[in-house]
Design a protein around this motif. Structure first.
Motif, PDB file in Angstrom:
ATOM      1  N   ASN A 226       5.287   8.262  -6.002  1.00 14.31           N
ATOM      2  CA  ASN A 226       5.578   8.034  -7.413  1.00 14.31           C
ATOM      3  C   ASN A 226       6.227   6.672  -7.595  1.00 14.31           C
ATOM      4  O   ASN A 226       7.186   6.329  -6.902  1.00 14.31           O
ATOM      5  N   GLN A 227       5.685   5.889  -8.499  1.00 12.12           N
ATOM      6  CA  GLN A 227       6.170   4.510  -8.672  1.00 12.12           C
ATOM      7  C   GLN A 227       7.626   4.436  -9.111  1.00 12.12           C
ATOM      8  O   GLN A 227       8.275   3.412  -8.937  1.00 12.12           O
ATOM      9  N   LYS A 228       8.150   5.531  -9.650  1.00 11.65           N
ATOM     10  CA  LYS A 228       9.571   5.520 -10.025  1.00 11.65           C
ATOM     11  C   LYS A 228      10.445   5.462  -8.776  1.00 11.65           C
ATOM     12  O   LYS A 228      11.563   4.972  -8.808  1.00 11.65           O
ATOM     13  N   ASP A 229       9.935   6.020  -7.683  1.00 10.44           N
ATOM     14  CA  ASP A 229      10.697   6.043  -6.445  1.00 10.44           C
ATOM     15  C   ASP A 229      10.358   4.852  -5.539  1.00 10.44           C
ATOM     16  O   ASP A 229      11.166   4.432  -4.733  1.00 10.44           O
ATOM     17  N   HIS A 230       9.140   4.347  -5.670  1.00 14.91           N
ATOM     18  CA  HIS A 230       8.711   3.279  -4.771  1.00 14.91           C
ATOM     19  C   HIS A 230       7.620   2.456  -5.464  1.00 14.91           C
ATOM     20  O   HIS A 230       6.576   2.991  -5.820  1.00 14.91           O
ATOM     21  N   GLN A 231       7.882   1.206  -5.665  1.00 14.01           N
ATOM     22  CA  GLN A 231       6.894   0.339  -6.299  1.00 14.01           C
ATOM     23  C   GLN A 231       5.870  -0.107  -5.252  1.00 14.01           C
ATOM     24  O   GLN A 231       6.242  -0.708  -4.253  1.00 14.01           O
ATOM     25  N   TRP A 232       4.616   0.194  -5.501  1.00  7.64           N
ATOM     26  CA  TRP A 232       3.584  -0.090  -4.506  1.00  7.64           C
ATOM     27  C   TRP A 232       3.454  -1.568  -4.187  1.00  7.64           C
ATOM     28  O   TRP A 232       2.998  -1.953  -3.120  1.00  7.64           O
ATOM     29  N   PHE A 233       3.908  -2.428  -5.113  1.00  8.81           N
ATOM     30  CA  PHE A 233       3.731  -3.872  -4.947  1.00  8.81           C
ATOM     31  C   PHE A 233       4.987  -4.568  -4.441  1.00  8.81           C
ATOM     32  O   PHE A 233       5.029  -5.789  -4.355  1.00  8.81           O
ATOM     33  N   GLU A 234       6.024  -3.796  -4.082  1.00  9.27           N
ATOM     34  CA  GLU A 234       7.323  -4.411  -3.821  1.00  9.27           C
ATOM     35  C   GLU A 234       7.301  -5.366  -2.619  1.00  9.27           C
ATOM     36  O   GLU A 234       8.125  -6.286  -2.546  1.00  9.27           O
ATOM     37  N   GLU A 235       6.376  -5.180  -1.682  1.00  5.71           N
ATOM     38  CA  GLU A 235       6.308  -6.075  -0.531  1.00  5.71           C
ATOM     39  C   GLU A 235       5.385  -7.272  -0.785  1.00  5.71           C
ATOM     40  O   GLU A 235       5.214  -8.120   0.082  1.00  5.71           O
ATOM     41  N   MET A 236       4.776  -7.322  -1.972  1.00  5.21           N
ATOM     42  CA  MET A 236       3.909  -8.444  -2.336  1.00  5.21           C
ATOM     43  C   MET A 236       4.725  -9.537  -3.021  1.00  5.21           C
ATOM     44  O   MET A 236       5.662  -9.253  -3.776  1.00  5.21           O
ATOM     45  N   SER A 237       4.321 -10.772  -2.791  1.00  5.21           N
ATOM     46  CA  SER A 237       4.868 -11.861  -3.598  1.00  5.21           C
ATOM     47  C   SER A 237       4.171 -11.814  -4.962  1.00  5.21           C
ATOM     48  O   SER A 237       3.165 -11.117  -5.134  1.00  5.21           O
ATOM     49  N   THR A 239       2.432 -14.129  -6.295  1.00  2.00           N
ATOM     50  CA  THR A 239       1.087 -14.682  -6.109  1.00  2.00           C
ATOM     51  C   THR A 239       0.146 -13.640  -5.510  1.00  2.00           C
ATOM     52  O   THR A 239      -0.992 -13.473  -5.975  1.00  2.00           O
ATOM     53  N   GLU A 240       0.600 -12.904  -4.503  1.00  4.01           N
ATOM     54  CA  GLU A 240      -0.228 -11.862  -3.883  1.00  4.01           C
ATOM     55  C   GLU A 240      -0.538 -10.756  -4.883  1.00  4.01           C
ATOM     56  O   GLU A 240      -1.645 -10.197  -4.896  1.00  4.01           O
ATOM     57  N   HIS A 241       0.432 -10.450  -5.730  1.00  2.00           N
ATOM     58  CA  HIS A 241       0.270  -9.414  -6.747  1.00  2.00           C
ATOM     59  C   HIS A 241      -0.824  -9.819  -7.738  1.00  2.00           C
ATOM     60  O   HIS A 241      -1.704  -9.011  -8.078  1.00  2.00           O
ATOM     61  N   VAL A 242      -0.790 -11.071  -8.185  1.00  4.66           N
ATOM     62  CA  VAL A 242      -1.821 -11.569  -9.106  1.00  4.66           C
ATOM     63  C   VAL A 242      -3.189 -11.577  -8.421  1.00  4.66           C
ATOM     64  O   VAL A 242      -4.202 -11.157  -9.001  1.00  4.66           O
ATOM     65  N   GLU A 243      -3.214 -12.031  -7.177  1.00  5.08           N
ATOM     66  CA  GLU A 243      -4.477 -12.086  -6.441  1.00  5.08           C
ATOM     67  C   GLU A 243      -5.064 -10.698  -6.238  1.00  5.08           C
ATOM     68  O   GLU A 243      -6.289 -10.524  -6.211  1.00  5.08           O
ATOM     69  N   PHE A 244      -4.199  -9.689  -6.085  1.00  4.12           N
ATOM     70  CA  PHE A 244      -4.673  -8.319  -5.956  1.00  4.12           C
ATOM     71  C   PHE A 244      -5.488  -7.910  -7.180  1.00  4.12           C
ATOM     72  O   PHE A 244      -6.584  -7.368  -7.077  1.00  4.12           O
ATOM     73  N   TYR A 245      -4.953  -8.183  -8.366  1.00  7.26           N
ATOM     74  CA  TYR A 245      -5.667  -7.826  -9.588  1.00  7.26           C
ATOM     75  C   TYR A 245      -6.924  -8.667  -9.773  1.00  7.26           C
ATOM     76  O   TYR A 245      -7.952  -8.170 -10.254  1.00  7.26           O
ATOM     77  N   LYS A 246      -6.863  -9.927  -9.400  1.00  3.78           N
ATOM     78  CA  LYS A 246      -8.051 -10.780  -9.497  1.00  3.78           C
ATOM     79  C   LYS A 246      -9.173 -10.249  -8.608  1.00  3.78           C
ATOM     80  O   LYS A 246     -10.360 -10.347  -8.948  1.00  3.78           O
ATOM     81  N   ALA A 247      -8.795  -9.659  -7.471  1.00  2.00           N
ATOM     82  CA  ALA A 247      -9.791  -9.085  -6.557  1.00  2.00           C
ATOM     83  C   ALA A 247     -10.487  -7.876  -7.174  1.00  2.00           C
ATOM     84  O   ALA A 247     -11.566  -7.474  -6.723  1.00  2.00           O
ATOM     85  N   GLN A 248      -9.871  -7.301  -8.224  1.00  2.00           N
ATOM     86  CA  GLN A 248     -10.496  -6.178  -8.938  1.00  2.00           C
ATOM     87  C   GLN A 248     -11.316  -6.686 -10.131  1.00  2.00           C
ATOM     88  O   GLN A 248     -11.596  -5.951 -11.065  1.00  2.00           O
ATOM     89  N   ASN A 249     -11.711  -7.960 -10.035  1.00  2.00           N
ATOM     90  CA  ASN A 249     -12.554  -8.608 -11.058  1.00  2.00           C
ATOM     91  C   ASN A 249     -11.834  -8.853 -12.381  1.00  2.00           C
ATOM     92  O   ASN A 249     -12.468  -8.987 -13.429  1.00  2.00           O
ATOM     93  N   MET A 250     -10.497  -8.917 -12.338  1.00  7.33           N
ATOM     94  CA  MET A 250      -9.735  -9.304 -13.530  1.00  7.33           C
ATOM     95  C   MET A 250      -9.732 -10.825 -13.650  1.00  7.33           C
ATOM     96  O   MET A 250      -9.668 -11.528 -12.637  1.00  7.33           O
TER      97      MET A 250
END
Length: 277
Positions: A226-237, A239-250
């Protein structure tokens, strides 16, 4: 009125078939099946003498309209897969679409399903689940789907060939090596096996042959915490977070907005960090 029946068949144990399914297969004029040799064994077991017609991925383009013609002429047809439910990672979608386009009757005769059978025995959360079917063969494409889906709060149901189980487990580990998974094989058969644990432990079990690479496999992957307990992106910078979404064709602008929402930050702040302004 002629009808196209979508009939569920056993996934292993021949006793796992409904009375209605047997009666339907006996009553129809034709059974369309993936492999006539596989379906013939089922028919012989239940003394079903209905003619069989091959219908699979390699001939469905030409056979779909032939079956539609027979239905329009008054024949009733049962569609079966080699095991389980037709259309669920098996042929039949085009035939059902065509039947509905021609105003023909389509009726479902339910039966076993490997994914849900494995889920029931796995011990993983079963209230919310996502059926993926077979993962792509190429690692890049496999990882793309897993990176997107493994951050959802939903147990994933994946089908896999014994020849690619190890590769798929390695791909899951690259996304999250501590994630709980379950492996089901030979479901409903004599040597049925369902094992649940961390992905790295089950990969070791596969490598040591404690989980033999025989039979068809179902791999279940526990949903993200559950994201309230643990943010899935917390170990991403950022830039990495943005690139993750771009990889999903955003598009970049949409990806930056999505990151800002995730991090409860201003869009302009994320924009500046990403563009190093």
């Amino acid at each position: 009125m002629s009808t196209l029946y979508l009939v569920g068949t056993p996934i292993g144990n021949l006793s796992d078939i409904t009375y209605r399914a047997v009666e339907t297969l006996k009553r129809v004029d034709l059974i369309a099946c993936e492999d006539t040799r596989v379906t013939q064994k089922l028919c012989q077991h239940y003394e079903i003498h209905t003619p069989l017609k091959p219908y699979h991925d390699h001939n469905k383009e030409k056979e779909t309209m032939r079956l539609i013609t027979k239905l329009k002429e008054g024949c009733s047809i049962a569609l079966v897969s080699d095991a389980g439910l037709p259309l669920i990672s098996d042929p039949g979608y085009e035939l059902v679409v065509a039947a509905r386009e021609h105003g023909l009757s389509v009726e479902t005769v339910p039966g076993p399903n490997a994914g849900l059978t494995a889920l029931m025995a796995s011990g993983l959360p079963s209230f919310t689940y996502t059926f993926i079917g077979f993962l792509p063969r190429k690692e890049k494409d496999k990882l793309s789907i897993l990176k997107q889906r493994m951050y959802e709060d939903s147990t994933l149901i994946i089908y896999e060939s014994p020849y690619r189980v190890e590769d798929s487990l390695k791909a899951i580990m690259k996304v999250d090596e501590t994630r709980q998974i379950s492996i089901g094989r030979e479901l409903t058969k004599r040597f049925e096996q369902v094992e649940t644990g961390q992905v790295n432990d089950l990969l070791d079990a596969v490598k040591s042959h404690n989980i033999p690479l025989k039979g068809e496999f179902v791999i279940l992957v526990e949903g993200a915490p559950n994201q309230k307990d643990h943010q899935w992106f917390e170990e991403m910078s950022v830039t990495e977070h943005v690139e993750f979404y771009k990889a999903q064709n955003m598009k970049p602008k949409a990806a930056i907005k999505a990151v800002a929402k995730d991090r409860e930050a201003k869009t302009s702040e994320i924009y500046n960090i990403y563009h190093e302004i």
